[in-house]
Write an enzyme that holds these catalytic residues in place. Structure first.
Site, PDB file in Angstrom:
ATOM      1  N   HIS A 357       0.794  -1.235   0.000  1.00 27.19           N
ATOM      2  CA  HIS A 357       0.000   0.000   0.000  1.00 27.19           C
ATOM      3  C   HIS A 357       0.816   1.269   0.000  1.00 27.19           C
ATOM      4  CE1 HIS A 357      -4.062  -1.643   0.749  1.00 27.19           C
ATOM      5  NE2 HIS A 357      -3.408  -2.613   1.356  1.00 27.19           N
ATOM      6  N   LYS A 546      -7.669  14.331   5.203  1.00 28.39           N
ATOM      7  CA  LYS A 546      -6.886  13.101   5.134  1.00 28.39           C
ATOM      8  C   LYS A 546      -5.970  13.124   6.342  1.00 28.39           C
ATOM      9  CE  LYS A 546      -5.525  14.623   1.027  1.00 28.39           C
ATOM     10  NZ  LYS A 546      -5.701  13.489   0.173  1.00 28.39           N
ATOM     11  N   ARG A 547      -5.190  12.056   6.565  1.00 33.20           N
ATOM     12  CA  ARG A 547      -4.227  12.124   7.658  1.00 33.20           C
ATOM     13  C   ARG A 547      -3.266  13.280   7.439  1.00 33.20           C
ATOM     14  NH1 ARG A 547      -4.257   8.175  11.870  1.00 33.20           N
ATOM     15  NH2 ARG A 547      -2.294   9.148  12.428  1.00 33.20           N
ATOM     16  N   LYS A 552       1.716  14.529   2.147  1.00 37.51           N
ATOM     17  CA  LYS A 552       0.401  14.905   1.617  1.00 37.51           C
ATOM     18  C   LYS A 552       0.293  16.414   1.413  1.00 37.51           C
ATOM     19  CE  LYS A 552      -1.928  10.939   3.834  1.00 37.51           C
ATOM     20  NZ  LYS A 552      -2.542  10.129   2.769  1.00 37.51           N
ATOM     21  N   THR A 654      -7.819   7.495  -1.736  1.00 40.73           N
ATOM     22  CA  THR A 654      -9.190   7.033  -1.982  1.00 40.73           C
ATOM     23  C   THR A 654     -10.158   8.188  -1.708  1.00 40.73           C
ATOM     24  OG1 THR A 654      -9.049   6.039   0.219  1.00 40.73           O
ATOM     25  CG2 THR A 654      -8.930   4.553  -1.659  1.00 40.73           C
ATOM     26  N   LYS A 658     -13.784   9.729  -3.642  1.00 42.48           N
ATOM     27  CA  LYS A 658     -15.046  10.091  -2.993  1.00 42.48           C
ATOM     28  C   LYS A 658     -15.490  11.483  -3.444  1.00 42.48           C
ATOM     29  CE  LYS A 658     -13.498   7.248   0.769  1.00 42.48           C
ATOM     30  NZ  LYS A 658     -12.644   7.178   1.971  1.00 42.48           N
TER      31      LYS A 658
HETATM   32  C1  HTP Z   1      -2.019   3.944   1.954  1.00 43.56           C
HETATM   33  C2  HTP Z   1      -1.694   5.107   1.080  1.00 43.56           C
HETATM   34  C3  HTP Z   1      -2.924   5.549   0.272  1.00 43.56           C
HETATM   35  C4  HTP Z   1      -3.819   4.400  -0.173  1.00 43.56           C
HETATM   36  C5  HTP Z   1      -4.303   3.602   1.031  1.00 43.56           C
HETATM   37  C6  HTP Z   1      -5.100   2.372   0.623  1.00 43.56           C
HETATM   38  C7  HTP Z   1      -1.242   3.343   2.912  1.00 43.56           C
HETATM   39  N1  HTP Z   1      -3.099   2.214   2.754  1.00 43.56           N
HETATM   40  N2  HTP Z   1      -1.937   2.279   3.385  1.00 43.56           N
HETATM   41  N3  HTP Z   1      -3.173   3.217   1.888  1.00 43.56           N
HETATM   42  O1  HTP Z   1      -1.217   6.159   1.859  1.00 43.56           O
HETATM   43  O2  HTP Z   1      -2.461   6.262  -0.845  1.00 43.56           O
HETATM   44  O3  HTP Z   1      -4.933   4.876  -0.873  1.00 43.56           O
HETATM   45  O4  HTP Z   1      -4.418   1.609  -0.301  1.00 43.56           O
END
Ligand code: HTP
Length: 817
Positions: A357, A546-547, A552, A654, A658
């Protein structure tokens, strides 16, 4: 659900209040009322839940187990009502009882059993799995405390514990019959078995009981109800402490504490690991419980035909966190069922699959051998043997190249590398967006791609349209349904393309933008009632949620706000469309820099919102405690979606999807899934700016990045940075000097401006000016917004899950009559 009447619901609520709380509607609290409604709905789905499992058993179906440390489910009730098509029935029933459904909904805690994208993706996947009828379990941990509740005090983030189980757990079903013992520590012994061979076992270990709680995963417009199984930890010897002699007593207390801690808290750091012993315990705890139970069930159905395991069972590893599944599956096959190594290894590799991820190196899990071998001595033996065989394979492949082998080994430099174990021990490795998967193959996992090219594949993330439009944006959903003529788009999102011809239709534009405005009014009213601040619904709602993470680049957005502030101060008559910048983000409790950025955003808000020269043209809001239920309020009201990570850093994103689905226009870099969003919607309907991932990579490699040059040459940058330290934002001048230094000189050993905020600043400013121009042309903006909704079909998690099912799991959907 057909056949269900208001009467069922009314009777259920009254009865549940009476039996569970000895209350009437008049005397019950909001939480009790919510619980009574929830129990009523759970009751209604029980029949389908049981039927689903009878069907699975009778037809001996192949099942996927989605293994994840996090499931960020959001509130259950509203989603359940939507998926059961009970929205009107429940509302009317509650109306007749004198219960305000909104109040009941707002009384539900939002279980924060995840940090961000990873956990929310798992939740969207479960919704799609049920909706499409794929046999599936989500398997994770029943943390008693989810991600902390964020409060803002004097502009700073303050964390408070989030005890989501405080008022009970109406959706969870405790399944004592499946409780299993999980062993930690101890000494490995070998015992001669009945078959004459030696087998390994443990002695002197500590143990806890893993007790599963099952939650229904209700699909949309289907009878299939899958299960989210969250394991809770309890002491093994809970009841006979008293009878223990001295030595056992101490051990029992230790085990009590271990159990209490194990499922207590979710680690609140996103994309970052701290290598804490308790976290490794948590990982083994839920993996061992899951693997033990799955194999027992397999044995009940198939006897000893474990060579067929992969035909019935697939484990999907959500990041490296569950990669102990590889070693635990080996352990159970070897030590419990007495298979030979080679046979067990083939089975394991055919059964496990891994999703990567993230490209951030700080997120790659590595465990010190000392901790790993002490906590999981038998598992460590197995990992060493997997590593030994893998290294032997590498020597065959590359010849004796010690440097290469050290780089790729599973155990090296005193550490166990979980990603390497997941890659070697499974049959599939996938990234989560096209660009991300490509970077994995080209750079990050290049060596592994060379050895196992066939394992690598890409599955672009998706989001469930049920929660992320049908539920959170009823106005727009209704418009879509009347325009297309039916509701099929909710489970076939590609149908949204039918809206494309409407993008230039003036009447449709008006309807579409009316709904957007109504959503903005709703959000403004919510802010006013909750925080005492309204916002102008005719301003552009420009949202970054977002976080909080440096990559970011919330900093880029707030720098632009400072720049606009400076611009208006210098030219008070400048013609810009009023804009409301909305931020919401949690920072990991130990992430100092991220917390300072939160303080900066709040300080900028204080100055800008209260400056009469600005005259409402800029408003800045930091909304506390970002979570799923807050996202459901923000997303439908956005005009502009900020997706501005340093290219090559955001694996997918993601949130971007949305917002797009709900008709926001994206300002973003060519990163993650933005790249594919651009392919779908076209460059006229998106504001793309900044360096590409290749350019970022090249600039980093060159070592030639010189932010001081940008500072000297760009008047706006100079002004923004000066504002950080000249007393405008903070009378003591020192609070934000760290950020100033981090940008220009590097701070604490880091490279200056590591995430290229200044490098991309001019391009971002230009793109934001284009946003302003586009918005002033209301018909153009409406066209862009509609095109975004109409082009978002690809980003349904239904599409993603179908790809996983077809290409990785080879899983077939079922139909239940
Ligand atoms: C992350 C990324 C993000 C992805 C999300 C799901 C890390 N999971 N762990 N994710 O920061 O870009 O969308 O895949």
């Amino acid at each position: 659900m057909a056949g269900l009447t208001k009467k069922h619901i009314k009777d259920g609520v009254i009865e549940n209040l009476r039996t569970a709380y000895r209350k009437t509607i008049a005397s019950a609290s909001n939480e009790q009322i919510y619980n009574a409604v929830a129990m009523t709905i759970k009751d209604l789905v029980s029949e389908n839940w049981i039927k689903t499992h009878e069907h699975f058993e009778k037809n001996d179906v192949k099942t996927v187990y989605y293994l994840s440390m996090e499931f960020l489910m959001g509130r259950f009730m509203g989603n359940a009502i939507l998926n059961l098509s009970l929205t009107d029935t429940v509302k009317e029933a509650l109306d007749e009882l004198g219960i305000d459904i909104n109040l009941a909904e707002e009384s539900e805690p939002d279980p924060g059993l995840g940090n961000g994208g990873l956990g929310r993706l798992a939740a969207c996947f479960l919704d799609s799995l049920s909706t499409m009828g794929y046999p599936a379990y989500g398997c994770g941990i029943r943390y008693h405390y989810g991600i902390f509740e964020q409060h803002i005090e004097n502009g700073y983030q303050v964390e408070k514990p989030d005890n989501w189980l405080r008022h009970g757990d109406p959706w969870g079903v405790r399944r004592d019959e499946y409780a299993r013992e999980i062993k930690f520590g101890g000494r490995v012994i070998s015992v001669k078995g009945d078959d004459g061979n030696f087998h390994f076992d443990l002695e002197n270990y500590q143990s806890v009981m893993a007790v599963p709680f099952d939650y229904p995963v209700i699909g949309y417009d289907t009878k299939v109800v899958n299960t989210l199984r969250l394991w809770d930890a309890e002491p093994v010897n809970r009841f006979d402490l008293q009878s223990f002699n001295q030595g056992q007593y101490e051990r029992a207390v230790e085990e009590q504490n271990l159990a209490r801690n194990l499922s207590s808290v979710l680690y609140p750091a996103d994309d970052h690991v701290s290598g804490k012993e308790l976290r490794l315990r948590q990982q083994y705890f839920f993996i061992s419980a899951t693997v033990q139970r799955v194999l027992e069930q397999f044995k009940e159905r198939h006897g000893n035909k474990f060579d067929k395991l992969a035909d019935y069972v697939q484990f999907q590893l959500n990041d490296t966190h569950p990669s102990l599944a590889v070693a635990e599956l080996m352990r159970v096959l070897l030590d419990v069922y007495h298979l030979e190594w080679d046979v067990a290894w083939d089975i394991t590799r055919a059964t496990c699959a891994y999703t990567n991820h993230t490209l951030l190196s700080e997120a790659l899990e590595k465990w010190p051998v000392e901790i790993f071998s002490r906590l999981l001595p038998r598992i460590y033996m197995i990992v060493e043997e997997i590593n030994r065989r893998f290294c032997a394979h590498l020597i065959e492949w590359y010849g004796n190249d010690p440097e290469k082998i050290r780089k790729m080994a599973i155990c090296a430099d005193g550490q166990v590398r979980m990603a390497h174990m997941a890659i070697v021990g499974g049959h599939s490795v996938n990234g989560v967006a096209a660009i991300h998967s490509q970077i994995l193959k080209d750079i990050e996992l290049r060596d592994f791609y060379e050895v196992y090219p066939g394992k690598f594949n890409s599955k672009t993330n998706g989001i469930t349209p049920r929660r992320w439009i049908a539920k959170c944006n009823p106005g727009l959903s209704k418009l879509i349904t009347t325009t297309i003529g039916n509701e099929k788009w909710i489970s076939d999102l590609s149908q949204l393309a039918k809206l494309k011809p409407k993008a230039t239709d003036a009447a449709f534009q008006t309807d579409f933008m009316k709904i957007k405005r109504a959503n903005k009014v709703d959000l403004s009213n919510y802010f006013r009632s909750k925080y005492g601040i309204g916002v102008d619904p005719d301003s552009i709602f420009d949202i970054q949620v977002k976080r909080l993470h440096e990559y970011k680049r919330q900093l880029l957005c707030i720098f632009h706000v400072i720049d606009m502030y400076n611009t208006i101060k210098m030219n008070p008559n400048i013609d810009v469309w009023p804009r409301t910048y909305i931020f919401s983000a949690k920072a990991a409790a130990s992430y100092h820099r991220a917390k300072l950025i939160i303080k900066l955003i709040n300080s900028v808000a204080d100055i800008v919102n209260n400056d009469p020269t600005i005259d409402g043209r800029i408003q800045v809001l930091f909304v506390p405690n970002y979570c799923v239920s807050l996202a459901e309020k923000l997303v439908p009201a956005a005009d502009v979606s900020e997706q501005i990570s340093t290219a090559g850093k955001e694996a997918s994103g993601t949130g971007n999807m949305k917002f797009m689905l709900n008709g926001a226009v994206t300002i973003g870099t060519l990163d993650g899934a933005n790249v594919e969003m651009l392919e779908e919607v076209g460059k006229d309907n998106m504001f793309i700016f900044g360096m590409t991932a290749e350019e970022v990579h090249a600039l980093t490699q060159s070592g030639n990045y010189a932010p001081w040059d940008l500072y000297n040459m760009d008047f706006n940058i100079r002004n923004v940075l000066t504002t950080l330290i000249n007393g405008t934002l903070d009378p003591n001048h020192d609070l934000f000097r760290e950020l100033y230094d981090a940008m220009l000189n590097g701070y604490g050993g880091a490279r200056p401006d590591e995430y290229y905020v200044l490098q991309d600043f001019a391009a971002y400013k230009k793109a934001q000016a284009d946003v302003d121009l586009a918005y002033k042309d209301q018909s153009r903006w409406a066209r862009m917004a509609i095109m975004n909704t109409a082009s978002s079909g690809k980003f349904s998690s239904d599409r993603t899950i179908k790809e996983y099912a077809d290409e990785i799991w080879k899983l077939k959907p079922v139909k239940i009559k």
